[in-house]
Every structure is written in structure tokens, then in C-alpha cells.
Write an enzyme that holds these catalytic residues in place. Structure first.
Site, PDB file in Angstrom:
ATOM      1  N   SER A 123     -63.868  12.981  -9.264  1.00 17.25           N
ATOM      2  CA  SER A 123     -63.305  13.923  -8.306  1.00 17.25           C
ATOM      3  C   SER A 123     -62.680  13.219  -7.113  1.00 17.25           C
ATOM      4  CB  SER A 123     -64.380  14.899  -7.834  1.00 17.25           C
ATOM      5  OG  SER A 123     -65.462  14.196  -7.293  1.00 17.25           O
ATOM      6  N   HIS A 144     -58.419  15.003 -13.755  1.00 15.00           N
ATOM      7  CA  HIS A 144     -59.420  15.705 -12.956  1.00 15.00           C
ATOM      8  C   HIS A 144     -59.330  17.216 -13.145  1.00 15.00           C
ATOM      9  CE1 HIS A 144     -61.032  16.749  -8.698  1.00 15.00           C
ATOM     10  NE2 HIS A 144     -61.984  16.831  -9.598  1.00 15.00           N
ATOM     11  N   GLU A 156     -55.472  17.429 -12.164  1.00 11.80           N
ATOM     12  CA  GLU A 156     -54.770  16.356 -11.460  1.00 11.80           C
ATOM     13  C   GLU A 156     -54.662  15.167 -12.416  1.00 11.80           C
ATOM     14  OE1 GLU A 156     -56.203  17.248  -6.851  1.00 11.80           O
ATOM     15  OE2 GLU A 156     -57.360  15.847  -8.050  1.00 11.80           O
ATOM     16  N   ASN A 195     -59.478  17.547  -3.417  1.00 13.59           N
ATOM     17  CA  ASN A 195     -60.685  17.179  -2.662  1.00 13.59           C
ATOM     18  C   ASN A 195     -60.354  16.482  -1.348  1.00 13.59           C
ATOM     19  OD1 ASN A 195     -62.553  18.378  -4.335  1.00 13.59           O
ATOM     20  ND2 ASN A 195     -62.699  16.595  -5.678  1.00 13.59           N
TER      21      ASN A 195
HETATM   22  N1  3HC Z   1     -66.707  30.859 -19.596  1.00 11.93           N
HETATM   23  C1  3HC Z   1     -65.781  31.768 -19.892  1.00 11.93           C
HETATM   24  N2  3HC Z   1     -65.233  32.599 -18.996  1.00 11.93           N
HETATM   25  C2  3HC Z   1     -65.672  32.499 -17.724  1.00 11.93           C
HETATM   26  C3  3HC Z   1     -66.649  31.570 -17.326  1.00 11.93           C
HETATM   27  C4  3HC Z   1     -67.176  30.722 -18.328  1.00 11.93           C
HETATM   28  N3  3HC Z   1     -68.065  29.777 -18.048  1.00 11.93           N
HETATM   29  N4  3HC Z   1     -66.864  31.689 -15.994  1.00 11.93           N
HETATM   30  C5  3HC Z   1     -66.059  32.671 -15.567  1.00 11.93           C
HETATM   31  N5  3HC Z   1     -65.351  33.164 -16.615  1.00 11.93           N
HETATM   32  C6  3HC Z   1     -64.333  34.197 -16.550  1.00 11.93           C
HETATM   33  C7  3HC Z   1     -64.909  35.564 -16.510  1.00 11.93           C
HETATM   34  O1  3HC Z   1     -65.199  36.019 -17.818  1.00 11.93           O
HETATM   35  C8  3HC Z   1     -63.793  36.356 -15.855  1.00 11.93           C
HETATM   36  O2  3HC Z   1     -62.778  36.623 -16.786  1.00 11.93           O
HETATM   37  P1  3HC Z   1     -61.823  37.929 -16.617  1.00 11.93           P
HETATM   38  O3  3HC Z   1     -60.950  37.680 -15.411  1.00 11.93           O
HETATM   39  O4  3HC Z   1     -61.051  38.006 -17.879  1.00 11.93           O
HETATM   40  O5  3HC Z   1     -62.738  39.080 -16.402  1.00 11.93           O
HETATM   41  C9  3HC Z   1     -63.243  35.355 -14.847  1.00 11.93           C
HETATM   42  O6  3HC Z   1     -63.624  34.078 -15.323  1.00 11.93           O
HETATM   43  C10 3HC Z   1     -63.814  35.543 -13.452  1.00 11.93           C
HETATM   44  O7  3HC Z   1     -65.165  35.698 -13.575  1.00 11.93           O
HETATM   45  P2  3HC Z   1     -65.917  36.954 -12.949  1.00 11.93           P
HETATM   46  O8  3HC Z   1     -64.921  37.897 -12.349  1.00 11.93           O
HETATM   47  O9  3HC Z   1     -66.846  37.471 -13.945  1.00 11.93           O
HETATM   48  O10 3HC Z   1     -66.718  36.371 -11.753  1.00 11.93           O
HETATM   49  P3  3HC Z   1     -67.534  35.132 -11.871  1.00 11.93           P
HETATM   50  O11 3HC Z   1     -68.541  35.150 -10.813  1.00 11.93           O
HETATM   51  O12 3HC Z   1     -68.031  34.922 -13.244  1.00 11.93           O
HETATM   52  O13 3HC Z   1     -66.377  34.089 -11.551  1.00 11.93           O
HETATM   53  C11 3HC Z   1     -65.520  32.057 -10.778  1.00 11.93           C
HETATM   54  C12 3HC Z   1     -66.704  32.902 -11.195  1.00 11.93           C
HETATM   55  C13 3HC Z   1     -64.462  32.052 -11.874  1.00 11.93           C
HETATM   56  C14 3HC Z   1     -66.124  30.692 -10.660  1.00 11.93           C
HETATM   57  C15 3HC Z   1     -64.876  32.579  -9.430  1.00 11.93           C
HETATM   58  O14 3HC Z   1     -65.855  32.915  -8.517  1.00 11.93           O
HETATM   59  C16 3HC Z   1     -63.983  31.528  -8.781  1.00 11.93           C
HETATM   60  O15 3HC Z   1     -62.817  31.408  -9.101  1.00 11.93           O
HETATM   61  N6  3HC Z   1     -64.540  30.718  -7.827  1.00 11.93           N
HETATM   62  C17 3HC Z   1     -63.845  29.611  -7.204  1.00 11.93           C
HETATM   63  C18 3HC Z   1     -64.057  28.365  -8.046  1.00 11.93           C
HETATM   64  C19 3HC Z   1     -63.368  27.160  -7.483  1.00 11.93           C
HETATM   65  O16 3HC Z   1     -62.738  27.179  -6.440  1.00 11.93           O
HETATM   66  N7  3HC Z   1     -63.497  26.021  -8.201  1.00 11.93           N
HETATM   67  C20 3HC Z   1     -62.996  24.741  -7.748  1.00 11.93           C
HETATM   68  C21 3HC Z   1     -64.161  23.950  -7.270  1.00 11.93           C
HETATM   69  S1  3HC Z   1     -63.708  22.350  -6.706  1.00 11.93           S
HETATM   70  C22 3HC Z   1     -63.889  21.354  -8.048  1.00 11.93           C
HETATM   71  O17 3HC Z   1     -64.262  21.751  -9.112  1.00 11.93           O
HETATM   72  C23 3HC Z   1     -63.493  19.937  -7.845  1.00 11.93           C
HETATM   73  C24 3HC Z   1     -64.605  19.003  -8.224  1.00 11.93           C
HETATM   74  O18 3HC Z   1     -64.088  17.682  -8.131  1.00 11.93           O
HETATM   75  C25 3HC Z   1     -65.799  19.090  -7.346  1.00 11.93           C
END
Ligand code: 3HC
Length: 382
Positions: A123, A144, A156, A195
Site C-alpha cells: 500500500s 495496488h 494503482e 494513501n
Molecule cells: N463480496 C461481494 N460483494 C460485496 C462484498 C464482498 N466481500 N462487500 C460488499 N459487496 C457489495 C455488496 O453486495 C453491495 O452490492 P450492491 O451495490 O450490488 O448492493 C455493495 O458491495 C455495497 O455493499 P453494501 O451496500 O451491502 O454495504 P456494505 O457495508 O456491505 O459495503 C463497502 C461495504 C463496499 C466496503 C462500502 O462501505 C464502501 O465502499 N466503503 C469504503 C471502502 C473504501 O474506501 N475502501 C478503500 C480503503 S483504502 C485501501 O484499501 C488501501 C489500502 O492500501 C489500505
């Protein structure tokens, strides 16, 4: 190697990111080898892939037959050599500790076929440094993904000092084939795009809690009422406080000590409260996603503060030549966090002069040099 020559993808690490990346590769039609250091870790990764594919099936995104077919295309391993001996493309998703990554890449270099590309899902860490342990640095690249990998669109694609154009293009094309939005990072730089731009926000979020200016829930509630899919603290829990902690230690070592983990984060790590993965972090996750009480929103918290420090950091990436254009940065930030707008799109709406002035104030108010506005921000017109 051409995109159509990739038949089998090996993923090192079956945790939050590894299992998600393996699932994305299965969805794109590839054979997958999933490897972790203990059988229980690979079993857990495989179980999570099964659950996630079942979720996609329930949403009618894939058929039952397709799900079964994908589960038949994945093999699990504890032995690294066996996992990669027929792989055309390897993606490493092991803990964010440079020595661990270097150890894995040294083994990968010995065991993976000569033509195989070795990609790291790090990351924030240096691709050049990881590549230096191998005899094929031209085939080592950053790839990434964002959590959850199956949902988030950004990938990325990071160029190490010796990564050749063929490897960059292939990795870019592979990400697109996986139905992702690849963004090229032209220069190996700490935290890459997403990040790095998030790093000053973490300084600010750290100050708010350490100095008892606001509680996490008050800020999260405020940001959620403004349309963010998750509050910023909730997101840290979701990503894993251990990952955030290791990543900020690394950024602090390479950029400035101001990016070091805040006191409250150190305390969480010491207590073993790592967020969603342990059931407890800033929030209690034991019964699923925490419910944030929106009535606690701290109205006086100005969300422009987070935008200001992020846009400012984004201008540093332009000054340093890390990305080619502001549009690439906007694209990355929109698809990495499911945001409606990128930092430069927001800045054009708010006004560069206003953001530069706010950065100046924040730098003074909190004594943080990293918040000082850059010449590019002051000039504006990006
Ligand atoms: N498998 C399959 N589908 C999934 C899933 C999984 N593990 N997790 C979520 N989904 C799908 C859901 O089924 C839903 O699909 P739909 O739009 O067709 O209904 C959609 O994703 C959204 O999910 P929900 O509305 O049910 O709400 P959730 O609480 O499950 O969603 C989330 C969770 C998608 C994580 C949402 O809250 C989100 O977008 N959060 C922000 C995440 C983010 O910013 N990530 C970046 C982090 S930084 C990073 O990763 C960098 C690293 O280097 C640290």
C-alpha cells in the site's frame, strides 16, 4: 509476455487483500493458486472467497454454474515453490513489513518461471527496494488493489526504477481485464496516490482524537451525513488498524516524522484491537458493521479541512512527477474510495485560494509543516 499468455495467477497471502485479489482473478477467468504460511489461513481465505461469490450469486451477478466453475479453478498451498511453479503472474499481498516482503520476493524470484511478472500489492512501500532483492527487477511492479478488492475499482500500477514498459503495460491491461480502473504511477513514491493523499488526513484525524477535540463517532457521523460511504475512522477500522499503523510508520520514516502513528493508534495496536478483523478497534465490530449515531454529527467540524490537506498533498504528487495529470489523481481518488468527486474537481468548486488559506491556518494552528500550502496550491488554476 502478452495479456493472452497469462493463464495462471498466483496470490501470496490469503488475508483481507489476498483472498479478495484471488477472487477478482477468478472472476476474470483465470486459474488461481492461493498461498499462505499456514493451512488455516488459506482455508479461511478460501471460505471467504466462497462466501463472497455466493453473495454475487444471490445478487444475480454470476450463475451457480459459474460459481462452481470458479471454485474448481482455485488451488491452495502452504509451500511457496509449489504455488508459483506454473504461474505467469504473481501478486504478493503479505504483511506491510519490508523485510517480510523482501523475503517473499527472494523466494518468488527463485521459484517462479522466468517469464513471470512479480507484482506487489503493497500500500505504500518502495517497489524499487522490493525489486532490488530479485534478479528480474524489470519484471517487478506495484499492483495496488483497494479493500474490498471485489468491489473497489481502482488499481494503482506502480513503476519501480527498473520496471520496464512491457511490465507496466501488461499489468495495466491485466487490471483492465479484471474489470478494474488502472491508474499509472510513474514514479515510485511513498504511499503512491491514494494513501499519500490520505496521509495528511490521518495526521488531522490523529490530532482531533489525541487532543480530545472531537470523538471519532462525531466526525464519522458528520462525514456520513455529507455522503461518504464510511466515516474516516470507521474506514481505518475496516482496512485494519495494523495496516494503517505499519503504513504510517513507513511514511514517517521516508517523508517526515509528522506522519507517525498518533498516540491513540499506538494504544489500539498495543491492546490488540485491530478493527473489523479482531471484532474491536475504534468501534465494536463483534455484531457486524458498527451503527454510527448520525445525531452525534459535529456540525462545527468543517469537512473542507480534510479536503484542503488532501488537495495540498495531491499538488505535491504533481510537483514530484509521480503522476502525469491531475485527472489521473481525481480518477484514482474517485475509484479508490467510491467518492463522488476527486480532489481537484472539489478544489475547482471550493476555490484554490480558500483551500490554500485554510492549509496555512491549519499548519499554524496545529504546528504541522506538512499542512503548509505548496506553491502549486497557492497558484491554483489546476
Ligand atoms: N463480496 C461481494 N460483494 C460485496 C462484498 C464482498 N466481500 N462487500 C460488499 N459487496 C457489495 C455488496 O453486495 C453491495 O452490492 P450492491 O451495490 O450490488 O448492493 C455493495 O458491495 C455495497 O455493499 P453494501 O451496500 O451491502 O454495504 P456494505 O457495508 O456491505 O459495503 C463497502 C461495504 C463496499 C466496503 C462500502 O462501505 C464502501 O465502499 N466503503 C469504503 C471502502 C473504501 O474506501 N475502501 C478503500 C480503503 S483504502 C485501501 O484499501 C488501501 C489500502 O492500501 C489500505
Amino acid at each position: 509476455m502478452k495479456l493472452e499468455d497469462i493463464k495462471k495467477i498466483a496470490v501470496m497471502g490469503a488475508g483481507d487483500m489476498g483472498h479478495g485479489i484471488a477472487e477478482v482473478a477468478l472472476l476474470a477467468g483465470y486459474k488461481v493458486a492461493l498461498r499462505d504460511v499456514e493451512q488455516r489461513f488459506v482455508d479461511n481465505g478460501l471460505r471467504r472467497i466462497g462466501e463472497s461469490l455466493a453473495r454475487l450469486m444471490r445478487k444475480k451477478r454470476i450463475s451457480e454454474e459459474a460459481r462452481k466453475g470458479m471454485m474448481g479453478k482455485i488451488e491452495t498451498f502452504v509451500d511457496l515453490g509449489e504455488a508459483v511453479n506454473e504461474a505467469d503472474f504473481v501478486i504478493e499481498a503479505t504483511p506491510e513489513v519490508m523485510d517480510v516482503k523482501k523475503g517473499v520476493f527472494q523466494e518468488l524470484d527463485k521459484s517462479a518461471p522466468e517469464h513471470a511478472v512479480l507484482a506487489s500489492n503493497t500500500s505504500s512501500m518502495s517497489i524499487t527496494e522490493i525489486a532490488s532483492i530479485t534478479r528480474r527487477p524489470e519484471k517487478v511492479v506495484g499492483m495496488h488493489f483497494f479493500n474490498p478488492a471485489v468491489v473497489m475499482k481502482l488499481v494503482e500500477v506502480i513503476k519501480g526504477d527498473k520496471t520496464n514498459e512491457e511490465t507496466m503495460q501488461l499489468t495495466h491491461d491485466l487490471a483492465a481485464r479484471m474489470n478494474k480502473v488502472p491508474v499509472r504511477v510513474e514514479k515510485d513514491s511513498v504511499g503512491f496516490i491514494y494513501n499519500r493523499i490520505g496521509a495528511p488526513s490521518l495526521i488531522l484525524l490523529g490530532i482531533l482524537v489525541d487532543r480530545r477535540i472531537a470523538a471519532p463517532e462525531e466526525i464519522d457521523a458528520r462525514m456520513k451525513t455529507l455522503g461518504m460511504p464510511m466515516g474516516p475512522y470507521e474506514l481505518l477500522d475496516y482496512v485494519g488498524l495494523d495496516i494503517v499503523y505499519h503504513s504510517s510508520l513507513y511514511v514517517a520514516e521516508r517523508l517526515s516524522s509528522e506522519y507517525a502513528p498518533p498516540q491513540w493508534l499506538r494504544e489500539k495496536i498495543e491492546a490488540g484491537d485491530l478493527g473489523k478483523k479482531t471484532g474491536k478497534g475504534i468501534y465494536d465490530w463483534s455484531k457486524g458493521r458498527p451503527v454510527i449515531d448520525l445525531s452525534r454529527a459535529r456540525e462545527e467540524f468543517d469537512a473542507t479541512d480534510l479536503i484542503a490537506v488532501q488537495v495540498n498533498e495531491a499538488t505535491k504528487l504533481l510537483e514530484e512527477g509521480v503522476v502525469k495529470s491531475p485527472d489521473d489523481i481525481d480518477k484514482a481518488m474517485i475509484h479508490g474510495g467510491r467518492a463522488a468527486f476527486g480532489p481537484f474537481q472539489l478544489a475547482r468548486g471550493i476555490g484554490y485560494d480558500k483551500l490554500a488559506a485554510r492549509c496555512e491556518e491549519l499548519a499554524k494552528e496545529y504546528g504541522v509543516a506538512a499542512f503548509k500550502p505548496t506553491e502549486t496550491l497557492k497558484k491554483g488554476n489546476i
